[in-house]
Each structure stands twice: as structure tokens, then as C-alpha cells.
Write an enzyme that holds these catalytic residues in place. Structure first.
Site, PDB file in Angstrom:
ATOM      1  N   GLU A  31       1.445  -1.410  -0.009  1.00 24.23           N
ATOM      2  CA  GLU A  31      -0.135   0.433  -0.592  1.00 24.23           C
ATOM      3  C   GLU A  31       0.872   1.246   0.265  1.00 24.23           C
ATOM      4  O   GLU A  31       1.076   2.335  -0.314  1.00 24.23           O
ATOM      5  CB  GLU A  31      -1.089   0.047   1.245  1.00 24.23           C
ATOM      6  CG  GLU A  31      -1.899   1.250   1.485  1.00 24.23           C
ATOM      7  CD  GLU A  31      -2.763   1.176   2.723  1.00 24.23           C
ATOM      8  OE1 GLU A  31      -3.647   2.205   2.895  1.00 24.23           O
ATOM      9  OE2 GLU A  31      -2.493   0.360   3.529  1.00 24.23           O
ATOM     10  N   GLU A  32       1.937   1.241   1.117  1.00 26.87           N
ATOM     11  CA  GLU A  32       2.799   1.998   0.955  1.00 26.87           C
ATOM     12  C   GLU A  32       3.660   2.581  -0.550  1.00 26.87           C
ATOM     13  O   GLU A  32       3.354   3.746  -0.699  1.00 26.87           O
ATOM     14  CB  GLU A  32       4.011   2.530   1.574  1.00 26.87           C
ATOM     15  CG  GLU A  32       3.258   2.467   3.449  1.00 26.87           C
ATOM     16  CD  GLU A  32       4.833   1.667   4.318  1.00 26.87           C
ATOM     17  OE1 GLU A  32       4.341   2.844   5.440  1.00 26.87           O
ATOM     18  OE2 GLU A  32       5.067   0.659   3.958  1.00 26.87           O
ATOM     19  N   ASP A  34       2.445   1.587  -3.165  1.00 27.95           N
ATOM     20  CA  ASP A  34       1.915   2.055  -4.830  1.00 27.95           C
ATOM     21  C   ASP A  34       1.393   3.888  -4.346  1.00 27.95           C
ATOM     22  O   ASP A  34       0.388   4.750  -4.909  1.00 27.95           O
ATOM     23  CB  ASP A  34       0.700   1.710  -4.876  1.00 27.95           C
ATOM     24  CG  ASP A  34       0.273   0.155  -5.098  1.00 27.95           C
ATOM     25  OD1 ASP A  34       1.572  -0.192  -5.701  1.00 27.95           O
ATOM     26  OD2 ASP A  34      -0.038  -1.031  -4.536  1.00 27.95           O
ATOM     27  N   LEU A  80      31.181 -20.579 -24.041  1.00 34.38           N
ATOM     28  CA  LEU A  80      31.509 -21.095 -22.842  1.00 34.38           C
ATOM     29  C   LEU A  80      31.639 -22.457 -23.678  1.00 34.38           C
ATOM     30  O   LEU A  80      30.324 -23.323 -24.044  1.00 34.38           O
ATOM     31  CB  LEU A  80      31.190 -21.360 -21.280  1.00 34.38           C
ATOM     32  CG  LEU A  80      31.081 -20.167 -20.613  1.00 34.38           C
ATOM     33  CD1 LEU A  80      30.757 -19.985 -19.468  1.00 34.38           C
ATOM     34  CD2 LEU A  80      32.713 -19.167 -21.002  1.00 34.38           C
ATOM     35  N   LYS A 109      25.693 -21.616 -13.121  1.00 34.92           N
ATOM     36  CA  LYS A 109      25.419 -21.308 -14.231  1.00 34.92           C
ATOM     37  C   LYS A 109      23.715 -21.030 -13.914  1.00 34.92           C
ATOM     38  O   LYS A 109      22.801 -22.765 -14.123  1.00 34.92           O
ATOM     39  CB  LYS A 109      25.686 -22.353 -15.054  1.00 34.92           C
ATOM     40  CG  LYS A 109      25.784 -22.029 -16.540  1.00 34.92           C
ATOM     41  CD  LYS A 109      26.901 -22.734 -17.620  1.00 34.92           C
ATOM     42  CE  LYS A 109      26.144 -22.484 -19.196  1.00 34.92           C
ATOM     43  NZ  LYS A 109      24.662 -22.645 -19.470  1.00 34.92           N
ATOM     44  N   GLU A 164      22.024 -13.279 -16.599  1.00 33.74           N
ATOM     45  CA  GLU A 164      21.128 -13.912 -17.073  1.00 33.74           C
ATOM     46  C   GLU A 164      19.975 -13.091 -16.550  1.00 33.74           C
ATOM     47  O   GLU A 164      19.534 -12.956 -15.510  1.00 33.74           O
ATOM     48  CB  GLU A 164      21.742 -15.196 -16.450  1.00 33.74           C
ATOM     49  CG  GLU A 164      20.557 -17.013 -17.177  1.00 33.74           C
ATOM     50  CD  GLU A 164      21.729 -16.844 -18.829  1.00 33.74           C
ATOM     51  OE1 GLU A 164      21.633 -17.948 -19.232  1.00 33.74           O
ATOM     52  OE2 GLU A 164      22.802 -16.612 -18.774  1.00 33.74           O
ATOM     53  N   CYS A 418      27.817 -37.492 -55.742  1.00 37.26           N
ATOM     54  CA  CYS A 418      26.419 -38.356 -55.132  1.00 37.26           C
ATOM     55  C   CYS A 418      25.513 -36.892 -54.032  1.00 37.26           C
ATOM     56  O   CYS A 418      25.938 -36.298 -53.622  1.00 37.26           O
ATOM     57  CB  CYS A 418      27.324 -38.833 -53.747  1.00 37.26           C
ATOM     58  SG  CYS A 418      26.002 -39.288 -52.492  1.00 37.26           S
TER      59      CYS A 418
END
Length: 648
Positions: A31-32, A34, A80, A109, A164, A418
């Protein structure tokens, strides 16, 4: 609210947001939060002052995009190399340490999608996906909706912060539940959900998906630190989520202990993990080791053991690639592994089949190696019921019928005509990382090939509208667009043409190096010229040399048709032409910048100092290369002296 109160309110709201979204330690009620958010928003809409870029209100409010634009990373984002076992990790450490005792920085990771954030003057300027490592898609407005990405940081110099983008497992389940209720396709796993969420043209969808950003490295960076671990501690202090389990390890035993701890935490940890990243901690040593064409030499991904599933081999299909190599492929009873439906897996070669004792109709254990490539790890002979048949080694090509060359593990069709070899060469030639001819995909190449419209690479450029008459799905507009795309491929970048040729061991990175160093003359160079290129070994150099010898006339014909373009070809009249340089230490720009510049002037850049070295370009914290250069009497240049040399 006056302007000073507005500034203080932004400061307070940003602090509350950091505690809630980054530290997971709320210091204000919803509430605070918002209430203050709307007070700030009301002030910004009613005052004459422009909203500050780092206000929480600036996380949303952009229009829906029609498409993403491309953007370049200042420094390349490398992938990597993977290791999967303790022995592979041991071998990697022995290679990079060369007998020295090193300290390693290890981090979990995360299984998500990589993102590069560019900050200037403390403000978030751009967010770019990894893309091909050099160029990605700009997703800045979507990144700004991710609450754990600070809109501003206390560091004012230009910096690229890499990390990430992930979605917690719990949030992933909620997203899929909502999609199921709406009758939409479900995401296979949290990584796919993160990637799909980050690349939404409507920022509002991204904002709903609860993405998190966890930093794992930097690109362009002017922070002076000797330790990578200390550098990342500093970066995380700018307002980012701290990476759990990150630590320093003095030896391989400590690394393995951290790895086993991560495996235990893997299932219970709220975010999907797929391994551990191991890096040499000393930044100066990272600089000395440098990079291969594809990845850094100073780091690797120590991947988790893959999840195993049991399935049955229904048959074996033989595939003939563009180089003629015959590869057995297992046709499997379909099985799902971590959201992916797997029905085929490579058997590599018949030696592998014999070693693993694999029979048709066997039950086998299957993994997705590195969570990507399906791989059969063993057969289950105890489950045989008498219906099994051995996999016979072929003696004739399954496509053209010609006798196969059988040499130990290698089985190869030697027939250059081929159909499988020719067709697959053409498919590779026009593919995305080769000539990238829009609209000329695999199915269309196969159709044109089977109908006799194209029989070799050069035939592509002789196609006309008549060749498409009577072919299903080809209307006037589609034909026109395809012929236009073929015409536009003329003038293609030289590296793309080299890559398109499918030379064994020569991929995208090596193709760029050849084009930038030698230009159109690359086919005239000798073995020593190729070996001087950073990242080129004898196998690569010999393969390239043999290809150029055998295909010289064809290369000249393709040059004539395509007239390829290139930027940094050798300048033979340069005073540096033929001179051998070695680069070491920390310089003001990335090493590739100096290498490309030198190669464009005809110089050769080597990775090691020898008696043939003419110059050592030396930055700060230079190591053994400087000592060796002094022993050999090599001329040593500071960056300033190097610039003077270029002016001369």
C-alpha cells in the site's frame, strides 16, 4: 509536491523497489509503495519538468514495437566450452594452469537467456540479447520492465554488464497454467519461457512475466580490479541480485566440493540451474590466455549430469553429409526429456555402436547432453528378448550406391557427384550464416534439386522465373522475391562466402579472420600464413590449404559471380606488411581491435613470442610474454608508442 520532494520520493521508491525485487527483504508495505508511486506519477504528468530516466514510472509506458532492431555489443559475448566430468575438468585446469597454482572464481550457471546491459553516465542506455555474440536484438524497453534491472547505477563510466534473464520455477508453472486455460501452446521449460518473454513486441507481456536478471560478467569495463570475483562483487553492489553460491576456490578439490553442493541444491533451488561456471580469477592472466575463435580459454562451463530416460531403438538410418561422411542415426521410440520430444539421436559412427553394444530393437539410456543434443549413453542388454538385430556396417552409399571408403571410424562416400553431398552443400551454401538468401530454405533447395533445376552451387545464380513454373506454391510474387534475394546476395561479405564453402574445420569465426586478414587473396596463402592466425592449428590450416588447392578454379568463378566485399584486407604497401606482432597486457581497447587494425595493415598477429616476433604491443600487467620478448630482443611498444608507429 515540489521538485525537491519529487527527487527524494524517487530515491525512497527506488530503495523500496531494490529491497523488494533484488534483496527479497521488503521494507515498505504494498500500500505504501503504490501510494508513493502514484504521487510521483501525478507530479510527472502535471509539472513542466520531464520525468527522470531512473524513476520507477519509466519502467512502463512505451508503445508496442513492430519489430526489434539490431545492435552491436562493444565487446563480443563469448560462449563457453563445456566439460561434463571431473576428469574433463581436471584436463581443462591442467591446460590453462600450465603447472601453476591458480585461484578460480566459480558461479552457478543459470538456465535462462543471456542479456547485455549498457550503462552510460549511470543510466541504462541499451539492453541487447546475445545474438551471434557480436550483434543481437535491442530489447531495451522490455528490459526496463524487469524490476531487478536498475534504471540507474552509482558507477558513471561506460560499462557493459552481462547476466542471465530467468524465470523462477514457480512463476513458470503459473505462466503455463494461464496459457493452458487460454488454449495457448505451453513453454517447454523456464529457459524457453524466459527467452519468449524477453522478446515480446508488446512490453506489457514482458512486464507480467516476472523475469529476473542475475549478472555473471562484464564486457566493456574500465573498473580496475585484479580479481574477477572482486570485480563482480563491485558490480552486484550497484543494485543487482547477488549470485548465490559464488565463491573463490584455491584448487580443483574446492571446485568439486562447490559443484557437488550445487547438484544437491539443484532441485530445491527456485531458479533452474544447469551447472557451474569456472573462471581463472586473475584478470591479467585472463588477458594473457585470451580467446579461441569460439570461446575464452580462461573459463569453462562445468555442466550438471544430464537427466536420463529409457527408450527403444526402432531402426538405424544412414545420413550422408556434404563432406561425404556417413553417420548412423538411431530412430527412437519417442520420449520426452525436460519438455523436449526426442525421436532421433546420432550414433556418431559404427565404432561407437560396437563399443556401446547397441543393437536394433535394444532398450537404451538416452540423455540430452548439455541439455541440448540427444545422446545415447548405453544399451541395456539384460532387457533383450530375442527380437534384436545387429547394426550392419554399410559397404555402399545409401544414396548413390557407390562403394564407401572405410577407414577405422570414418565411413565416407567418395563420389563428389553423390546427390546427398551436392544437395547438402547447396543447403549449407544458402543458409543463414552463409549467403543468407531469404526464402531459399532447405525444402525449396530440395525441391529445386530433385526437379533438376539446380545441380551445383553456381546454378543458383542462373535460376529464372521459368524454372519455377508448375512448382506447387510458387506464385508470381514469391518467385519475384526469391529471384531478388538471389540477386541481392551478390556483393555478399567475403566471410559469408568462405563460411558457405563448407571447408572442414573452418567455421564462422575462422572465415571472418581469413577475410579480414587476407581479403580475396586468402586462397593464395601458404601453411605458415594460416598458422600465424590466432586460433588456427595445423588441422585447420592443412584442411584450408588442401581445399584451396583443389577448388581454385571454382573459387575464382564464385568470386566473379558474387563479387564479395570485405573491409580489412591486407595493404601490401604498408610498412608493417609482413611484420609479426604479439599483444599482451591490459590495453584501453579490446585486443581484437588492435589485431584487426594490424591485420588490415598487412601485419601478422601471433599468440606467442618467438625469435620471429618483430614487435610486442604491451599493456599494463604484462606477464611472461614481456619477459620472453626481452630475452629475444623484441622491440616492445607501449600503447602510445604503438599509436606513433601507426602515424609514421
Amino acid at each position: 509536491m515540489d521538485y525537491q520532494e519529487y527527487l527524494e520520493s524517487i530515491k525512497t521508491l527506488n530503495l523500496w523497489a531494490r529491497h523488494y525485487y533484488v534483496l527479497d527483504d521488503p521494507i515498505a508495505t504494498d500500500e505504501e509503495y503504490d501510494k508513493l508511486y502514484h504521487q510521483i506519477k501525478d507530479f510527472e504528468s502535471s509539472s513542466n519538468f520531464p520525468a527522470l530516466a531512473y524513476s520507477q514510472t519509466q519502467r512502463v509506458g512505451y508503445k508496442i514495437l513492430e519489430s526489434f532492431s539490431k545492435a552491436s555489443h562493444i565487446q563480443r559475448m563469448w560462449s563457453l566450452d563445456d566439460v561434463f566430468t571431473f576428469q574433463e575438468l581436471t584436463d581443462w585446469i591442467q591446460r590453462v594452469s600450465r603447472g601453476e597454482n591458480l585461484t578460480f572464481s566459480v558461479d552457478p550457471k543459470f538456465d535462462g537467456v543471456s542479456l547485455n546491459l549498457l550503462y552510460e553516465n549511470g543510466l541504462l542506455i541499451k539492453a541487447i540479447t546475445r545474438g551471434n555474440g557480436e550483434i543481437g536484438e535491442e530489447v531495451t524497453q522490455n528490459a526496463k520492465t524487469i524490476k531487478s534491472i536498475p534504471l540507474s547505477i552509482p558507477y558513471k563510466q561506460k560499462i557493459e554488464i552481462r547476466g542471465e534473464c530467468v524465470i523462477a520455477k514457480e512463476d513458470f508453472e503459473k505462466i503455463n497454467e494461464e496459457r493452458f486455460q487460454k488454449g495457448e501452446n505451453l513453454f517447454a521449460n523456464p529457459r524457453n519461457a524466459a527467452a519468449g518473454s524477453l522478446r515480446q513486441l508488446d512490453y506489457k507481456i514482458t512486464a507480467k512475466r516476472k523475469l529476473q536478471f542475475i549478472p555473471w560478467g562484464v564486457g566493456y569495463c574500465e573498473i580496475e580490479e585484479e580479481s574477477f570475483f572482486a570485480l563482480m562483487q563491485k558490480v552486484r553492489s550497484f543494485g543487482f541480485i547477488a549470485s548465490p553460491f559464488s565463491t573463490l576456490c584455491e584448487d580443483i578439490k574446492a571446485i568439486e566440493k562447490s559443484y557437488q553442493l550445487l547438484i544437491k541444491e539443484r532441485d530445491s533451488y527456485p531458479i533452474a540451474l544447469d551447472g557451474m561456471v569456472v573462471r581463472i580469477d586473475a584478470i591479467a592472466l585472463q588477458e594473457q590466455l585470451g580467446f579461441t575463435i569460439k570461446s575464452p580459454r580462461f573459463a569453462c562451463a562445468y555442466k550438471f549430469p544430464a537427466i536420463e530416460k529409457k527408450t527403444r531403438i526402432l531402426g538405424v538410418e544412414l545420413q550422408v553429409g556434404r563432406t561425404g561422411v556417413v553417420t548412423p542415426v538411431a530412430i527412437l521410440e519417442p520420449v520426452e526429456i525436460e519438455g523436449a520430444r526426442v525421436s532421433r539421436a546420432t550414433l556418431h559412427n559404427f565404432d561407437e555402436i560396437k563399443r556401446k553394444d547397441i543393437w536394433i530393437n535394444d532398450y537404451v539410456l538416452l540423455i540430452r547432453s548439455g541439455d541440448v543434443i540427444p545422446k545415447i549413453i548405453k544399451s541395456l542388454p539384460n532387457l533383450r528378448d530375442g527380437t534384436q538385430k545387429q547394426c550392419e556396417i554399410p559397404t555402399n552409399c545409401p544414396i548413390c550406391g557407390s562403394e564407401l571408403l572405410i577407414e577405422e571410424k570414418l565411413i565416407k562416400c567418395q563420389n563428389l557427384s553423390c546427390k546427398a553431398r551436392v544437395k547438402n552443400s547447396i543447403i549449407h551454401f544458402v543458409s543463414k550464416k552463409s549467403l543468407n538468401i531469404d526464402g531459399l530454405g532447405e525444402k525449396i533447395v530440395e525441391l529445386l534439386f530433385e526437379r533438376g533445376k539446380i545441380a551445383c552451387l553456381e546454378d543458383i545464380f542462373c535460376l529464372s522465373a521459368k524454372d519455377f513454373e508448375g512448382l506447387e506454391g510458387f506464385k508470381e510474387k514469391k518467385i519475384h522475391n526469391l529471384l531478388n534475394a538471389i540477386e541481392k546476395s551478390k556483393g555478399v561479405e567475403l566471410w559469408r562466402l568462405i563460411n558457405a564453402l563448407g571447408i572442414e574445420h573452418i567455421g564462422e569465426g575462422a572465415s571472418k579472420k581469413l577475410a579480414n586478414t587476407f581479403g580475396l587473396d586468402f586462397y593464395t596463402k601458404d601453411l605458415q600464413d594460416f598458422l600465424l592466425l590466432d586460433g588456427f592449428g595445423e588441422e585447420m590450416a592443412n584442411s584450408l590449404l588442401e581445399f584451396c588447392r583443389v577448388n581454385k578454379e571454382r573459387l575464382l568463378k564464385l568470386f566473379e559471380i558474387l563479387n564479395p566485399s570485405y573491409e580489412n584486407a591486407i595493404k601490401e604497401d604498408s610498412k608493417l606488411s609482413g611484420k609479426v606482432f604479439v599483444i599482451t597486457g591490459t590495453l584501453s581497447q579490446r585486443r581484437e581491435h588492435y589485431q584487426e587494425l594490424l591485420e588490415s595493415l598487412g601485419a601478422k598477429v601471433s599468440s606467442s613470442v618467438s625469435k620471429k616476433t618483430d614487435f610486442l604491443l604491451c599493456g599494463e600487467d604484462a606477464g611472461s610474454k614481456l619477459t620472453k620478448a626481452q630475452e629475444f630482443g623484441v622491440r616492445i611498444l607501449s600503447e602510445k608508442e604503438f599509436e606513433e608507429l601507426l602515424k609514421d
